[in-house]
Motif scaffolding. Sequence first.
Motif, PDB file in Angstrom:
ATOM      1  N   ILE A  87     -39.127  26.315  94.067  1.00  0.00           N
ATOM      2  CA  ILE A  87     -40.022  26.524  95.192  1.00  0.00           C
ATOM      3  C   ILE A  87     -41.462  25.552  95.237  1.00  0.00           C
ATOM      4  O   ILE A  87     -41.496  24.948  94.036  1.00  0.00           O
ATOM      5  N   GLU A  88     -42.080  25.590  96.460  1.00  0.00           N
ATOM      6  CA  GLU A  88     -43.307  24.450  96.346  1.00  0.00           C
ATOM      7  C   GLU A  88     -44.317  25.253  96.458  1.00  0.00           C
ATOM      8  O   GLU A  88     -45.391  24.544  96.577  1.00  0.00           O
ATOM      9  N   GLU A  89     -44.685  26.392  96.261  1.00  0.00           N
ATOM     10  CA  GLU A  89     -45.718  27.240  96.364  1.00  0.00           C
ATOM     11  C   GLU A  89     -45.813  28.366  95.620  1.00  0.00           C
ATOM     12  O   GLU A  89     -44.903  29.007  95.474  1.00  0.00           O
ATOM     13  N   PHE A  90     -47.093  29.024  95.485  1.00  0.00           N
ATOM     14  CA  PHE A  90     -47.312  30.416  94.834  1.00  0.00           C
ATOM     15  C   PHE A  90     -48.367  31.171  95.232  1.00  0.00           C
ATOM     16  O   PHE A  90     -49.396  30.556  95.286  1.00  0.00           O
ATOM     17  N   ALA A  91     -48.178  32.328  95.876  1.00  0.00           N
ATOM     18  CA  ALA A  91     -49.061  33.019  96.533  1.00  0.00           C
ATOM     19  C   ALA A  91     -49.852  33.893  95.569  1.00  0.00           C
ATOM     20  O   ALA A  91     -49.259  34.594  94.966  1.00  0.00           O
ATOM     21  N   VAL A  92     -51.335  34.335  95.571  1.00  0.00           N
ATOM     22  CA  VAL A  92     -51.948  35.228  94.721  1.00  0.00           C
ATOM     23  C   VAL A  92     -52.694  36.031  95.880  1.00  0.00           C
ATOM     24  O   VAL A  92     -52.886  35.803  96.846  1.00  0.00           O
ATOM     25  N   SER A  93     -52.854  37.298  95.078  1.00  0.00           N
ATOM     26  CA  SER A  93     -53.536  38.483  95.922  1.00  0.00           C
ATOM     27  C   SER A  93     -54.169  39.298  95.103  1.00  0.00           C
ATOM     28  O   SER A  93     -53.982  39.173  93.830  1.00  0.00           O
ATOM     29  N   LYS A  94     -54.914  40.295  95.613  1.00  0.00           N
ATOM     30  CA  LYS A  94     -55.645  41.120  94.801  1.00  0.00           C
ATOM     31  C   LYS A  94     -54.820  41.846  94.009  1.00  0.00           C
ATOM     32  O   LYS A  94     -55.252  42.678  93.011  1.00  0.00           O
ATOM     33  N   ASP A  95     -53.492  42.244  94.377  1.00  0.00           N
ATOM     34  CA  ASP A  95     -52.523  43.099  93.639  1.00  0.00           C
ATOM     35  C   ASP A  95     -52.183  42.581  92.236  1.00  0.00           C
ATOM     36  O   ASP A  95     -51.900  43.116  91.318  1.00  0.00           O
ATOM     37  N   ILE A  96     -52.449  41.058  92.290  1.00  0.00           N
ATOM     38  CA  ILE A  96     -51.975  40.542  91.004  1.00  0.00           C
ATOM     39  C   ILE A  96     -53.338  39.871  90.154  1.00  0.00           C
ATOM     40  O   ILE A  96     -53.146  39.415  88.941  1.00  0.00           O
ATOM     41  N   LEU A  97     -54.261  39.891  90.928  1.00  0.00           N
ATOM     42  CA  LEU A  97     -55.515  38.838  90.241  1.00  0.00           C
ATOM     43  C   LEU A  97     -56.352  39.971  89.614  1.00  0.00           C
ATOM     44  O   LEU A  97     -56.432  41.168  90.067  1.00  0.00           O
ATOM     45  N   LYS A  98     -56.928  39.665  88.632  1.00  0.00           N
ATOM     46  CA  LYS A  98     -58.076  40.350  88.129  1.00  0.00           C
ATOM     47  C   LYS A  98     -59.339  39.484  87.758  1.00  0.00           C
ATOM     48  O   LYS A  98     -59.384  38.569  87.853  1.00  0.00           O
ATOM     49  N   ASP A  99     -60.450  40.435  87.598  1.00  0.00           N
ATOM     50  CA  ASP A  99     -61.745  39.728  87.226  1.00  0.00           C
ATOM     51  C   ASP A  99     -61.467  39.127  85.714  1.00  0.00           C
ATOM     52  O   ASP A  99     -60.922  39.728  85.084  1.00  0.00           O
ATOM     53  N   GLY A 100     -62.141  37.724  85.740  1.00  0.00           N
ATOM     54  CA  GLY A 100     -61.755  37.003  84.448  1.00  0.00           C
ATOM     55  C   GLY A 100     -61.314  35.602  84.567  1.00  0.00           C
ATOM     56  O   GLY A 100     -61.111  35.262  85.803  1.00  0.00           O
ATOM     57  N   VAL A 101     -60.927  35.195  83.751  1.00  0.00           N
ATOM     58  CA  VAL A 101     -60.327  33.704  83.398  1.00  0.00           C
ATOM     59  C   VAL A 101     -58.611  34.053  83.401  1.00  0.00           C
ATOM     60  O   VAL A 101     -58.325  34.761  82.397  1.00  0.00           O
ATOM     61  N   GLN A 102     -57.992  33.507  84.385  1.00  0.00           N
ATOM     62  CA  GLN A 102     -56.500  33.457  84.471  1.00  0.00           C
ATOM     63  C   GLN A 102     -56.003  32.127  84.693  1.00  0.00           C
ATOM     64  O   GLN A 102     -56.690  31.369  84.828  1.00  0.00           O
ATOM     65  N   TYR A 103     -54.636  32.088  84.357  1.00  0.00           N
ATOM     66  CA  TYR A 103     -54.236  30.668  84.336  1.00  0.00           C
ATOM     67  C   TYR A 103     -52.884  30.732  85.400  1.00  0.00           C
ATOM     68  O   TYR A 103     -52.054  31.605  85.170  1.00  0.00           O
ATOM     69  N   ILE A 104     -52.676  29.589  86.402  1.00  0.00           N
ATOM     70  CA  ILE A 104     -51.610  29.532  87.218  1.00  0.00           C
ATOM     71  C   ILE A 104     -50.621  28.747  86.249  1.00  0.00           C
ATOM     72  O   ILE A 104     -50.957  27.362  86.210  1.00  0.00           O
ATOM     73  N   SER A 105     -49.565  29.016  85.641  1.00  0.00           N
ATOM     74  CA  SER A 105     -48.818  28.287  84.851  1.00  0.00           C
ATOM     75  C   SER A 105     -47.568  27.901  85.484  1.00  0.00           C
ATOM     76  O   SER A 105     -46.780  28.717  86.190  1.00  0.00           O
ATOM     77  N   VAL A 106     -47.183  26.328  85.713  1.00  0.00           N
ATOM     78  CA  VAL A 106     -46.089  25.814  86.536  1.00  0.00           C
ATOM     79  C   VAL A 106     -45.497  24.931  85.573  1.00  0.00           C
ATOM     80  O   VAL A 106     -46.140  23.964  84.716  1.00  0.00           O
ATOM     81  N   ASN A 107     -44.089  24.877  85.821  1.00  0.00           N
ATOM     82  CA  ASN A 107     -43.409  23.731  85.036  1.00  0.00           C
ATOM     83  C   ASN A 107     -42.100  23.280  85.923  1.00  0.00           C
ATOM     84  O   ASN A 107     -41.564  24.237  86.348  1.00  0.00           O
ATOM     85  N   PHE A 108     -41.859  22.127  85.810  1.00  0.00           N
ATOM     86  CA  PHE A 108     -40.637  21.508  86.451  1.00  0.00           C
ATOM     87  C   PHE A 108     -39.563  21.302  85.459  1.00  0.00           C
ATOM     88  O   PHE A 108     -39.679  21.115  84.420  1.00  0.00           O
ATOM     89  N   LYS A 109     -38.170  21.490  86.011  1.00  0.00           N
ATOM     90  CA  LYS A 109     -36.916  21.207  85.060  1.00  0.00           C
ATOM     91  C   LYS A 109     -36.167  20.370  85.940  1.00  0.00           C
ATOM     92  O   LYS A 109     -35.959  20.340  87.297  1.00  0.00           O
ATOM     93  N   ASN A 110     -35.668  19.199  85.305  1.00  0.00           N
ATOM     94  CA  ASN A 110     -34.493  18.283  85.991  1.00  0.00           C
ATOM     95  C   ASN A 110     -33.368  18.362  85.109  1.00  0.00           C
ATOM     96  O   ASN A 110     -33.175  19.307  84.346  1.00  0.00           O
ATOM     97  N   GLN A 111     -32.357  17.766  85.343  1.00  0.00           N
ATOM     98  CA  GLN A 111     -31.071  17.438  84.416  1.00  0.00           C
ATOM     99  C   GLN A 111     -31.382  17.346  83.050  1.00  0.00           C
ATOM    100  O   GLN A 111     -30.356  17.482  82.213  1.00  0.00           O
ATOM    101  N   VAL A 112     -32.493  16.523  82.841  1.00  0.00           N
ATOM    102  CA  VAL A 112     -32.854  16.196  81.341  1.00  0.00           C
ATOM    103  C   VAL A 112     -33.278  17.493  80.521  1.00  0.00           C
ATOM    104  O   VAL A 112     -32.924  17.994  79.488  1.00  0.00           O
ATOM    105  N   GLY A 113     -34.250  18.603  81.192  1.00  0.00           N
ATOM    106  CA  GLY A 113     -34.674  19.574  80.710  1.00  0.00           C
ATOM    107  C   GLY A 113     -36.062  19.926  81.265  1.00  0.00           C
ATOM    108  O   GLY A 113     -36.315  19.216  82.323  1.00  0.00           O
ATOM    109  N   TRP A 114     -36.790  20.748  80.672  1.00  0.00           N
ATOM    110  CA  TRP A 114     -38.232  21.254  81.163  1.00  0.00           C
ATOM    111  C   TRP A 114     -39.044  20.270  80.623  1.00  0.00           C
ATOM    112  O   TRP A 114     -38.981  19.592  79.530  1.00  0.00           O
TER     113      TRP A 114
END
Length: 536
Positions: free
Chosen positions: A284-311
């Motif tokens: 996928i090419e996007e990730f949506a956030v909303s008040k249902d999953i967000l909370k006050d404080g510091v959080q991180y959007i963690s993203v990683n790609f994989k190809n035929q070699v690996g992650w």
Amino acid sequence: MKKKKFDYGYLVREQQPEISMCMKSVSKKISMIVCVPLLTALMAAVVPFTTVQAADLALSPNTGSYSVGQTFTATVRVLPNGDNVNAVEAGLKFDPKLLSVVSVGKTGSVFSLWTTEPTFSNAAGTVSFGGGSPSPFTASSNIVTVTFRTVAAGTASVSFTGASVLAADGRGTDVFKSGGTASYTITAGATPPPPEPTPTPTPTPTTPPAAEENESNAIIFGDPPRPPEVGSPTFLDPNIWYKETEGVFTWTLPFDVNAVAVELTDDPENKPQENKAAINDPPIEEFAVSKDILKDGVQYISVNFKNQVGWGAPINRKLQIDTTAPEAFVVNVRAGTAPNSFPLLNFEANDVTSGIDYYEMTIAEQEPIRITPDEAKLGYLLKDLEDGTYTVKVIAFDKAGNSRESSAAVLITAGWIKPAEVVDEGSFWDFFTAINLFIIFLVTVIGMLVGYLWYTHKRLKEREEKLRRETKEIQDQMEKIFSALRDEIYDQILSITSRKRLSPKEKEAIEGLTQALEVSETLIEKEINDVKAILK
């Protein structure tokens, strides 16, 4: 006085070189007029006999039978059919409900230059590519390899769109004729079979050797994908606090990525691929956030790609959220130590998430004053207020923009009186500044120049008018004098000519006198007319 005879032969002899050059120029222009249409006609006659071949595009293999979940590789080939070609640009269209693209490879391609890097979109069901070669070729050649994964049972068609094949003829002629449509049958059977739970000397391979070879061919330089570059139109800066709770994070998929792992986490060192629920295949090419999953404080959007070699290496983009206003606070008023002193205001708000950014204090109807948290801790001393009771309103803002308001009544008894406004009426000498004096000097100089020019022009006009009158008088007097002189001379001539016999000298004298009189009158008349012309 004899007239000279014009020598035409002399003119011809002297102008002979120029005439020769002129004739050569005319001859050259006539030759061009004749030759250019002739060459054009010859070219028009030759061109229709030039045969134009037709180049095709094809997928290899263009048929096949595969099971759901199986991967296979199809090669895009160009078939010049005798043409000299050096560039191709095209796209592939497929049904994303039946097929998904795992990767697009350039290994073994006849092209070394790419005008459009091979990319794909499983959401739209498209593959795009475009490239060229410095050396033209006429043999059938490979362009790119596309690795597909079967998604559901059915008959999947893959066709070419927007294709063009350019000939190496110096004009970039498009010689594309047709692109074949490939058809693949997808069955519901599972292949390859899962390995037996008990160990065996020769375990069943989980991926067919052909598929492994095709996947290895699709690897670009044999490297895992680079860390994603994650952005958001709502959460622009990861170092700023936000009170919004709705937004989208996006990234660009490299053409060889076949899976994306993404999740929201509290760990700055998180690896999203370790959570199977976070893996998205197809990517996928996007990730949506909303008040249902967000909370006050510091959080991180963690993203990683994989190809035929690996992650590849993950990116953990910081996201700072604060939706809570600062805690309630009180404005403390400390009276002055002397009767004529002003009170001191102390206030301090607390925000446990992002912290206090600044305060805005308003006294009565005056303009708001911005106060830093350090200034508020030390206290703010009021000043320049007449005696009376004032309402002081203080608004505390946290770093996300949330606010909390507090107010207090303040009694002022310092006896301060607002000074009367003194209007500076100025004096006469204030006008004589350096700039004003310079302007006055310039205006004076310009006025004097204008006056001098006007006076000079007036004097010239007066002299011209006087000269015109004098010229008129001279002309009148000369006409009278010559009229009297003419009459007198004519009387004398008549008295002389009345004699019966005149000597030749007397006749010559009479003729000369008459001619001299006419010439003198003519010359004087001419000079008077010249003076009149100058005075106009």
